[in-house]
Write a protein that holds these residues in place. Sequence first.
Motif, PDB file in Angstrom:
ATOM      1  N   VAL A 228      -2.386   0.352   5.056  1.00  0.00           N
ATOM      2  CA  VAL A 228      -1.556  -0.190   3.978  1.00  0.00           C
ATOM      3  C   VAL A 228      -0.505   0.838   3.567  1.00  0.00           C
ATOM      4  O   VAL A 228       0.675   0.515   3.393  1.00  0.00           O
ATOM      5  CB  VAL A 228      -2.417  -0.589   2.764  1.00  0.00           C
ATOM      6  N   GLN A 229      -0.932   2.097   3.447  1.00  0.00           N
ATOM      7  CA  GLN A 229       0.010   3.141   3.058  1.00  0.00           C
ATOM      8  C   GLN A 229       1.044   3.385   4.143  1.00  0.00           C
ATOM      9  O   GLN A 229       2.220   3.629   3.847  1.00  0.00           O
ATOM     10  CB  GLN A 229      -0.737   4.442   2.740  1.00  0.00           C
ATOM     11  N   VAL A 230       0.636   3.299   5.414  1.00  0.00           N
ATOM     12  CA  VAL A 230       1.593   3.413   6.516  1.00  0.00           C
ATOM     13  C   VAL A 230       2.652   2.319   6.409  1.00  0.00           C
ATOM     14  O   VAL A 230       3.851   2.572   6.575  1.00  0.00           O
ATOM     15  CB  VAL A 230       0.863   3.320   7.875  1.00  0.00           C
ATOM     16  N   ALA A 231       2.210   1.111   6.114  1.00  0.00           N
ATOM     17  CA  ALA A 231       3.160  -0.003   5.987  1.00  0.00           C
ATOM     18  C   ALA A 231       4.141   0.231   4.846  1.00  0.00           C
ATOM     19  O   ALA A 231       5.352   0.012   4.988  1.00  0.00           O
ATOM     20  CB  ALA A 231       2.399  -1.306   5.770  1.00  0.00           C
ATOM     21  N   LEU A 232       3.633   0.690   3.697  1.00  0.00           N
ATOM     22  CA  LEU A 232       4.491   0.892   2.527  1.00  0.00           C
ATOM     23  C   LEU A 232       5.506   2.007   2.748  1.00  0.00           C
ATOM     24  O   LEU A 232       6.627   1.949   2.228  1.00  0.00           O
ATOM     25  CB  LEU A 232       3.629   1.204   1.300  1.00  0.00           C
ATOM     26  N   LEU A 233       5.131   3.012   3.540  1.00  0.00           N
ATOM     27  CA  LEU A 233       6.014   4.160   3.743  1.00  0.00           C
ATOM     28  C   LEU A 233       6.876   4.035   4.992  1.00  0.00           C
ATOM     29  O   LEU A 233       8.056   4.380   4.977  1.00  0.00           O
ATOM     30  CB  LEU A 233       5.185   5.443   3.816  1.00  0.00           C
ATOM     31  N   ARG A 234       6.281   3.553   6.078  1.00  0.00           N
ATOM     32  CA  ARG A 234       6.977   3.569   7.363  1.00  0.00           C
ATOM     33  C   ARG A 234       7.596   2.217   7.737  1.00  0.00           C
ATOM     34  O   ARG A 234       8.414   2.145   8.647  1.00  0.00           O
ATOM     35  CB  ARG A 234       6.014   3.996   8.481  1.00  0.00           C
ATOM     36  N   GLN A 235       7.189   1.144   7.052  1.00  0.00           N
ATOM     37  CA  GLN A 235       7.727  -0.189   7.355  1.00  0.00           C
ATOM     38  C   GLN A 235       8.440  -0.776   6.131  1.00  0.00           C
ATOM     39  O   GLN A 235       8.546  -1.990   6.004  1.00  0.00           O
ATOM     40  CB  GLN A 235       6.581  -1.120   7.790  1.00  0.00           C
ATOM     41  N   ASN A 236       8.923   0.087   5.282  1.00  0.00           N
ATOM     42  CA  ASN A 236       9.495  -0.362   4.020  1.00  0.00           C
ATOM     43  C   ASN A 236      10.703  -1.286   4.229  1.00  0.00           C
ATOM     44  O   ASN A 236      10.849  -2.301   3.537  1.00  0.00           O
ATOM     45  CB  ASN A 236       9.906   0.843   3.176  1.00  0.00           C
ATOM     46  N   LEU A 238      11.393  -3.253   6.773  1.00  0.00           N
ATOM     47  CA  LEU A 238      10.946  -4.551   7.278  1.00  0.00           C
ATOM     48  C   LEU A 238      10.352  -5.384   6.146  1.00  0.00           C
ATOM     49  O   LEU A 238      10.651  -6.575   6.027  1.00  0.00           O
ATOM     50  CB  LEU A 238       9.904  -4.343   8.383  1.00  0.00           C
ATOM     51  N   LEU A 239       9.536  -4.764   5.322  1.00  0.00           N
ATOM     52  CA  LEU A 239       8.929  -5.492   4.214  1.00  0.00           C
ATOM     53  C   LEU A 239       9.993  -5.996   3.247  1.00  0.00           C
ATOM     54  O   LEU A 239       9.945  -7.148   2.801  1.00  0.00           O
ATOM     55  CB  LEU A 239       7.920  -4.602   3.476  1.00  0.00           C
ATOM     56  N   ASP A 240      10.963  -5.147   2.926  1.00  0.00           N
ATOM     57  CA  ASP A 240      12.021  -5.546   1.999  1.00  0.00           C
ATOM     58  C   ASP A 240      12.879  -6.669   2.575  1.00  0.00           C
ATOM     59  O   ASP A 240      13.293  -7.591   1.845  1.00  0.00           O
ATOM     60  CB  ASP A 240      12.903  -4.346   1.640  1.00  0.00           C
ATOM     61  N   ALA A 241      13.164  -6.614   3.865  1.00  0.00           N
ATOM     62  CA  ALA A 241      13.962  -7.673   4.491  1.00  0.00           C
ATOM     63  C   ALA A 241      13.220  -9.008   4.441  1.00  0.00           C
ATOM     64  O   ALA A 241      13.828 -10.065   4.194  1.00  0.00           O
ATOM     65  CB  ALA A 241      14.276  -7.298   5.939  1.00  0.00           C
ATOM     66  N   THR A 242      11.921  -8.969   4.663  1.00  0.00           N
ATOM     67  CA  THR A 242      11.117 -10.195   4.583  1.00  0.00           C
ATOM     68  C   THR A 242      11.101 -10.737   3.163  1.00  0.00           C
ATOM     69  O   THR A 242      11.206 -11.948   2.939  1.00  0.00           O
ATOM     70  CB  THR A 242       9.677  -9.907   5.052  1.00  0.00           C
TER      71      THR A 242
END
Length: 466
Positions: A228-236, A238-242
């Motif tokens: 979860v922390q990897v996603a919040l930091l390294r995939q930020n 992508l998450l924001d675009a979605t």
Amino acid sequence: MAPQKLYAGAKLRDVRSRLGVTQKDFAAKLGVSLPYLNQMENNNRPVSTTVVLALAQEFGFDVTELGQGDSERLVSDMREALADPIFAEAAPQLADLRLTASNAPALARAFLSLHRAYRQTHERLASLDEALGREGAQLQPSPWEEVRDFFHYCDNYIDPVDRAAEHFAQLKSGEHDIAQAAAQRLSLAGITVRKARTSPLRAFDAERQELTLSSLAPPETQTFQLLVQVALLRQNQLLDATLDLARFQSEEARAIAKLGLANYFAGAAMMPYQAFHAAAQETRHDLELLAARFGASVEQVAHRLSTLQRPGAKGVPFFFVRVDQAGTITKRHSATRLQFARFGGACPLWNVHRAFETPGRFLRQLAETPDGVRYISLAIDVSKTGGHFGAPRRRYAIALGCEVRHGAGLVYADDLDFTRASAFEPIGISCRICERENCHQRSVPPLEKRLSIDPARRDTLPYRLD
């Protein structure tokens, strides 16, 4: 049995809109006349075989999507909303609801949003602090409900995030498991990962660039929170675009959804789509074998199985639900025709409620809904310890199931008799929209039935349904 005609006007309009072509150009590419296309898009005619083949050949469209979509869940949601007593004198017929969901899905969603705003306003007025006019109160869905509906209508499958998680899992080097790979990725970014006997499952100190995981949590939970922390930091990005595409109405809803997408990434990284899909078929969806193979919990595996809806590589369409001891649904998703009540609890006749009585055991149930569809449902208690003596124990039960026509692919269906009608227990969705007349667990009368009261007679119910 005559083949069922396929009406998919809303889907055709959606495909044409995504391609950015006019009706005239679209009709030419599909090899049909403009009037014929117009009739199909308005559900005046079924989609022809010629059009289905052209969609696949000309546009590479996954034609299995034509027979799916959110019509069933829209109908279910509208029926439940119309069970509100305010509609008692003017509730439309089921056939009208199906036409609305097929021909005007945007109108159906607008109606659901309007009813949700009405219901929340009514609840606020029933509460003293809301009745006095709490500052900032607005007629909009709660952030939690808005996010829940976002995942609900996305079929609980978010393709860009799912594929990014799968790509991340494929980058594991050497013999590293996914947790080691995640920790290494964070280390390369200058973030220290440590474990401590702390109460929070996960705590990130941005200033010190330090991530602390609770050593009291099970290994699969620690791995999940690390990802979860990897996603919040390294995939930020992508998450924001979605999230930008979702257009949430409040910052609170966007924040909840972002965490939900990070959770989605974590589950998809632990159980990468193609590998997990293949393993699920190989093990015939044995939850314990899959949990051991992917280092996950049974609940994580069950939830992941309900997300296998990638176009062109779909898994068995499952429903998944988690309830607490009060019967309140805390997680829900259905890729089947079975839809859960949006408000209140689940049907008390469902085996998910009995799971609390037999902790650690899988309960199987053959069930039939009022529409005649038959399901196999698997339920188990998934209570969670606090990790030390005196810590509160969180008690939940989950259910995973599918239509019996997929039973051959489930190890849990072995030795069950699908041919015996009496083997199927009658279950419903919500009492207000359930039409069963002899249910001994009914809490309120169904909306579409008239009541007959006989003071001289008392049966299971204190009234009869006409």
